[in-house]
Structure formats: C-alpha cells, structure tokens
Design an enzyme around this catalytic site. Structure first.
Site, short mmCIF file in Angstrom:
data_model
loop_
_atom_site.label_atom_id
_atom_site.label_comp_id
_atom_site.label_asym_id
_atom_site.label_seq_id
_atom_site.Cartn_x
_atom_site.Cartn_y
_atom_site.Cartn_z
N GLY A 112 -3.22 -137.26 19.28
CA GLY A 112 -1.97 -137.99 19.27
C GLY A 112 -0.82 -137.19 18.69
N GLN A 161 -7.78 -142.93 26.25
CA GLN A 161 -8.39 -143.34 24.99
C GLN A 161 -7.71 -144.59 24.45
OE1 GLN A 161 -6.68 -141.94 21.68
NE2 GLN A 161 -8.40 -142.02 20.27
N HIS A 345 -14.44 -137.79 14.43
CA HIS A 345 -12.97 -137.67 14.47
C HIS A 345 -12.51 -136.34 13.89
CE1 HIS A 345 -9.92 -140.62 15.75
NE2 HIS A 345 -9.07 -139.90 15.05
#
Length: 448
Positions: A112, A161, A345
């Site tokens: 992002g 996503q 992550h």
C-alpha cells in the site's frame, strides 16, 4: 527491453541469458542497471533516495523487528544441492495457478501507499508487472482506484487484496468493483485486524493514512462516500471534522499540520467533485474521509464464520492471506476457499512471530494438492524463491524489493527488480541440474 505476453509459458524461457547479455552488452557503452542487482545494495540505494518517513514505513517491521530478521534467517537453514552433468539447455519456469498456466512462479505482493515512493505508484507497478507477465496483487491501500490501475495495464493478470472492513456493505462494494474491473481473484488479508506495533513509524509519529494517502480505493467507492457524507452531516461543528487523531482532541496548528491538511485536500477530488485545491481545503469532506477510514479500515471482531460472507459478495476465487499455523491451513482447506497465502505480513504485524519459511513444509504437506500455496515474507532473490518452491510453495510473492525499485527508478526500476529475481531463479534452476520449476523439491535442498 523486450516484454513478454501475460500467461505465455514460453515467454520466460531463456530469461537469464537475455538479462545477463543485455546488462553486459549495455555495459560496453558505460550503461549500468537502473537499480542495484544485489538485494542489500538495492535496500541501501532506496534508503538513500526515499524520505525518512517513506523508507521507515516500507522497510520497518513490528517491535524490535525480530520477525523481519527471522524471516530472512530462515533461508540460511537451507542450501541448494547442485547436481551437474544434466542437460539443462532448455528450462521452463511456468506453473499452473488459479486455472491458468503462468510463465513464472512469481507474484507481486500487495503493497500500500506506493505514492510514498513515486507519484505514479501502483500505475507504474502494474505496467512493469504486465511487461514481464507477472500477476500483480493490487492493494486495498493503493494510491489509485482499482479501476484506474486495471486500465493502466489492460489484459494483464491481477488480483485484488481486501482488508476486511468494519462495514460489510463496503467490503461487498470493493469486491464487486474488483470483479467488474477484470481482477482474477480476491486475496483476503487476515492478519491486520489490529495495526501492528511499528516502532519506526511511531518514533516518527507518522502514519500516511492520516495525511489522506493510500485511501484511494475508499474515497472512490460509493458506499464509503455515503459514509463520509453521513458523518459530515452529523458533525455538530467544523472542529469535529478537523480532528484526525481519533480521540476527539483539537489538533495543534503547525506548519506540519497545514501540510497534512493540504495533502488531504489534494486527494479529495472524488469526494468534492472539484479539482480545485481551494475548494477541497474549504470542504470538510476530505478531512472527514480520513476520520471515516480510520474508523472502518479493519475490525478485531473478524472470525472464521465471517469469511462465508465473501462468497456472497463475489464469484471470484478467494485466497486467504496471513496463515502461518498448520491447523489454520487445514481449516482454510476445509472452508472451501481457493488458495492459501502463507505470510506474516513481512514481519510488520507481530514481533517475534514464527518465520514463514519454517512453517511452509508442514503447511504444504497438509494442504498441498488441495489448493495452491502462495508464500511470502523474506523473498529477496531468485535463490530464495527456489528454496521456497522446493519446500512446497506453488508460487512466491515479492514485496519490499519492488517498492525499492519503484522509489529508485520508477516503472523501469520495478521491471528490473522483477527481471533480476526471475533471471536468478532461472539460472539457479539450471545450475542445480533441473529443467523446470516442478522439479524443485526437498531432494534439491540440504538442511544446514
């Protein structure tokens, strides 16, 4: 540089020869790659050109960043075991994934707020990925709406996503938009129902979302826009709409406050309908959008039972991302979804978490064959990719390195990072005595 057609299994053949030849031939006239080939130098070069806040946001991990370290250290416990004197002049990197033959086993993981590193952000990444036939997983926190990203690389393979929002209506809207825009699958990220304790960002008191960055999927969404309007109309005075702290406290006016306000206003066009910075500064809607986003971004109430709703919202294949426990992998397979994505992550959520490579073999043994296994968190090179594939991954996902390439050299930087990983994977395969990705298994490795 030549491009390859998406999903063409012959397209990636000979990539190592082309890559090295292109680099060395260009070097005759003094040209060098746009980005460092070595992963460590790539990281250092990105740190040198990015702002302190941007590099911290991308490179940083949770807590003392031991999970980031552990993800990388896990690769040190395995060695490739070469077998020479095999005919390897022709090598095939293709794999089957989600019902299609892909030219390589590489995906781009969702990252992002890429506007932190380059103004073209996801548009540049999408074009670079398309040029080498690598599927791009577009982030829910992208800097451009998912439709515009799709338009930037027509016909290219891409996934969307989803960060599961507190608003089911918003979740349904996002998935409907992704399906309408031609995305191939939905990747539901499960491990961000709470924001990780990210010390680099905390030390800088910096979260890009509070500046209106990385929320383009939301501000372009009709459901979110309605939530913003409802919140704005319910505000009792303008002071309510200027608070982005989430605690109802007045924000002290400083030069940085003003800069943050301008940043928010510049991204408010889809809410106000005006391209005028002055109009957007005067409107409460861009500021209210940030508050609304902070409220609905995620939900700690998400459970396994909730996941069934996703089937009602889309007919696309669904992959669950953020699985690191073998029992959860079993439950994923039993839940009837279409894929599992092993990830912590990139070490950004929990400090001292289990490294993903350590759990990959057992998870693959339990669910491999029933659904595709995607792997991320720690991949930096083609050799890394080979180890993960040998331990049971069907495809591997690349994250931070392509963000670094974007920050250093834009679209070309992303393309070169992808090219370098694939070229090293190809030559690693050949030097190991193998001719296809499918031949990578535990026999190709030696445990240290």
């Amino acid at each position: 540089m030549s491009t390859v057609a998406p999903n063409d299994p012959a397209a990636a053949r000979g990539i190592s020869r082309r890559t090295q030849s292109d680099i060395f031939r260009a070097g005759i006239s003094g040209a060098r790659p746009a980005v460092p080939v070595d992963a460590r130098r790539l990281d250092a070069a990105a740190e040198a050109v990015l702002s302190t806040e941007a590099y911290a946001y991308i490179a940083g991990g949770a807590g003392s960043e031991q999970t980031v370290i552990a993800n990388r250290s896990a690769f040190d416990r395995w060695q490739l075991w070469p077998r020479p004197l095999h005919e390897v002049s022709s090598r095939d990197l293709s794999v089957d994934f989600l019902g299609c033959t892909r030219p390589t086993p590489l995906l781009l993981a969702p990252l992002g707020v890429m506007e932190l590193v380059h103004p073209e952000a996801d548009l540049a990444v999408a074009r670079a990925a398309a040029s080498v036939g690598v599927p791009y997983t577009v982030s829910n926190q992208a800097s451009f709406p998912l439709e515009r990203i799709a338009q930037s690389a027509p016909g290219a393979p891409r996934l969307f996503q989803l960060y599961w929002s507190a608003s089911d209506e918003l979740n349904a809207s996002l998935l409907s938009r992704a399906e309408a825009a031609g995305y191939e699958a939905i990747v539901v990220t499960l491990d961000t129902h709470l924001l990780g304790w990210r010390t680099r960002d905390l030390d800088l008191a910096y979260l890009p979302f509070t500046r209106g960055m990385g929320i383009a999927q939301y501000t372009s969404d009709p459901v979110f826009q309605e939530l913003v309007k409802q919140r704005a109309s319910a505000a009792s005075d303008t002071s309510d709409t200027s608070d982005t702290s989430g605690e109802g406290k007045a924000v002290r006016v400083t030069p940085k406050t003003i800069a943050a306000g301008i940043s928010i206003a510049r991204r408010g066009t889809s809410l106000t309908g005006s391209r005028s910075l002055r109009d957007n500064l005067r409107s409460p809607l861009p500021r209210v959008a940030v508050e609304t986003f902070l409220d609905v971004f995620s939900t700690p109430t998400l459970t396994w039972d909730d996941l069934a709703k996703a089937r009602e919202w889309t007919s696309l294949p669904i992959i669950l991302k953020g699985i690191v426990h073998p029992d959860d992998a079993e439950r994923t397979a039993d839940a009837g979804v279409d894929g599992i994505w092993i990830s912590n992550h990139g070490g950004r959520q929990i400090d001292r978490s289990v490294p993903t490579l350590d759990v990959l073999p057992e998870i693959s043994e339990r669910v491999g064959g029933r659904m595709p296994v995607v792997f991320d968190s720690g991949i930096r090179s083609g050799a890394d990719a080979a180890i993960a594939l040998a331990l049971g991954a069907d495809v591997v996902a690349l994250g931070r390195p392509y963000a670094y390439g974007l920050g250093i050299a834009g679209e070309q930087g992303v393309r070169e990072v992808i090219r370098n990983v694939l070229a090293e994977l190809d030559i690693t395969l050949g030097l190991a005595g193998l001719t296809s990705v499918g031949e990578l298994d535990r026999d190709a490795l030696r445990a240290v």
